[in-house]
Design a protein around this motif. Structure first.
Motif, PDB file in Angstrom:
ATOM      1  N   TYR A 124      -9.555   2.739  -3.503  1.00 31.03           N
ATOM      2  CA  TYR A 124      -8.172   3.178  -3.323  1.00 31.03           C
ATOM      3  C   TYR A 124      -7.908   4.456  -4.117  1.00 31.03           C
ATOM      4  CZ  TYR A 124      -7.143  -1.386  -1.230  1.00 31.03           C
ATOM      5  OH  TYR A 124      -7.131  -2.489  -0.429  1.00 31.03           O
ATOM      6  N   ALA A 125      -8.490   4.549  -5.302  1.00 30.80           N
ATOM      7  CA  ALA A 125      -8.313   5.758  -6.113  1.00 30.80           C
ATOM      8  C   ALA A 125      -8.928   6.961  -5.405  1.00 30.80           C
ATOM      9  CB  ALA A 125      -8.954   5.573  -7.488  1.00 30.80           C
TER      10      ALA A 125
ATOM     11  N   SER B 193      -8.786  -4.656 -14.383  1.00 35.35           N
ATOM     12  CA  SER B 193      -9.199  -5.847 -13.643  1.00 35.35           C
ATOM     13  C   SER B 193     -10.654  -6.206 -13.950  1.00 35.35           C
ATOM     14  CB  SER B 193      -9.016  -5.640 -12.140  1.00 35.35           C
ATOM     15  OG  SER B 193      -9.911  -4.677 -11.650  1.00 35.35           O
TER      16      SER B 193
ATOM     17  N   LYS C 112     -12.922  -2.140  -5.209  1.00 36.05           N
ATOM     18  CA  LYS C 112     -11.740  -1.978  -4.353  1.00 36.05           C
ATOM     19  C   LYS C 112     -10.775  -0.969  -4.963  1.00 36.05           C
ATOM     20  CE  LYS C 112     -11.458  -6.442  -2.005  1.00 36.05           C
ATOM     21  NZ  LYS C 112     -10.605  -7.617  -1.788  1.00 36.05           N
ATOM     22  N   HIS C 113     -10.505  -1.115  -6.245  1.00 35.51           N
ATOM     23  CA  HIS C 113      -9.574  -0.194  -6.906  1.00 35.51           C
ATOM     24  C   HIS C 113     -10.119   1.231  -6.904  1.00 35.51           C
ATOM     25  CE1 HIS C 113      -6.461  -2.916  -8.248  1.00 35.51           C
ATOM     26  NE2 HIS C 113      -7.358  -3.746  -8.756  1.00 35.51           N
TER      27      HIS C 113
ATOM     28  N   LYS D 155      -3.687   6.157 -11.710  1.00 35.53           N
ATOM     29  CA  LYS D 155      -3.167   4.811 -11.998  1.00 35.53           C
ATOM     30  C   LYS D 155      -4.109   3.755 -11.439  1.00 35.53           C
ATOM     31  CE  LYS D 155       1.679   6.190 -11.664  1.00 35.53           C
ATOM     32  NZ  LYS D 155       2.897   6.043 -10.846  1.00 35.53           N
ATOM     33  N   GLU D 156      -4.652   4.022 -10.254  1.00 39.02           N
ATOM     34  CA  GLU D 156      -5.547   3.057  -9.621  1.00 39.02           C
ATOM     35  C   GLU D 156      -6.842   2.906 -10.417  1.00 39.02           C
ATOM     36  OE1 GLU D 156      -5.601   0.162  -7.067  1.00 39.02           O
ATOM     37  OE2 GLU D 156      -4.087   1.695  -6.796  1.00 39.02           O
TER      38      GLU D 156
ATOM     39  N   GLN E  89     -13.502  -6.341  -7.449  1.00 38.04           N
ATOM     40  CA  GLN E  89     -12.167  -5.784  -7.651  1.00 38.04           C
ATOM     41  C   GLN E  89     -12.236  -4.352  -8.154  1.00 38.04           C
ATOM     42  OE1 GLN E  89      -9.220  -7.165  -6.793  1.00 38.04           O
ATOM     43  NE2 GLN E  89     -10.470  -8.762  -5.885  1.00 38.04           N
TER      44      GLN E  89
ATOM     45  N   GLN F 130       0.798  -1.217   0.000  1.00 38.88           N
ATOM     46  CA  GLN F 130       0.000   0.000   0.000  1.00 38.88           C
ATOM     47  C   GLN F 130       0.835   1.273   0.000  1.00 38.88           C
ATOM     48  OE1 GLN F 130      -3.242  -0.012  -0.421  1.00 38.88           O
ATOM     49  NE2 GLN F 130      -3.217  -2.231  -0.510  1.00 38.88           N
TER      50      GLN F 130
ATOM     51  N   LYS G 125      -6.107   0.597 -13.180  1.00 37.70           N
ATOM     52  CA  LYS G 125      -6.091  -0.790 -12.704  1.00 37.70           C
ATOM     53  C   LYS G 125      -7.517  -1.311 -12.516  1.00 37.70           C
ATOM     54  CE  LYS G 125      -1.765  -0.348 -10.118  1.00 37.70           C
ATOM     55  NZ  LYS G 125      -1.173  -0.345  -8.770  1.00 37.70           N
ATOM     56  N   ALA G 126      -8.419  -0.419 -12.088  1.00 38.48           N
ATOM     57  CA  ALA G 126      -9.816  -0.829 -11.881  1.00 38.48           C
ATOM     58  C   ALA G 126     -10.431  -1.297 -13.189  1.00 38.48           C
ATOM     59  CB  ALA G 126     -10.617   0.335 -11.298  1.00 38.48           C
TER      60      ALA G 126
END
Length: 96
Positions: A77-78, A54, A73-74, A46-47, A70, A29, A50-51
């Motif tokens: 985090y973003a 995925s 979750k991404h 970037k997150e 997923q 993290q 990734k979202a």
């Protein structure tokens, strides 16, 4: 007797694996370098990438629910990164 020894060995192995896995999860993290507002915003972007990646991979393989989880979750985090960047920028702007 064999069952007791086998159970003790498996329990010891599980404890060792769980003890080593926890620090590795925390290490994932962290963002390298000094956390700046610009860096936090970039990390949020970037997150988001990734979202989408995925989600697309999971839906392609027919795992829609897992993909949605997923993705969420991404995106969480973003949002955390963007929020931290906004806080830092606002603090810097309002500080005399």
């Amino acid at each position: 007797m064999k069952l007791r020894i086998r159970r003790m060995i498996l329990t010891t192995a599980a404890v060792i694996i769980l003890a080593l896995a926890a620090p590795l999860a925390f290490a994932q993290q962290d963002t390298p370098g000094k956390p700046t507002a610009k860096g936090q915003m970039a990390e949020g972007g970037k997150e988001v990438g990734k979202a989408g990646t995925s989600l697309g991979k999971n839906v392609k393989h027919g795992r829609v629910v897992r993909g949605g989880k997923q993705f969420g979750k991404h995106m969480g985090y973003a949002g955390r990164h963007v929020g931290r960047g906004t806080k830092q920028a606002a603090t810097k702007a309002l500080t005399p």
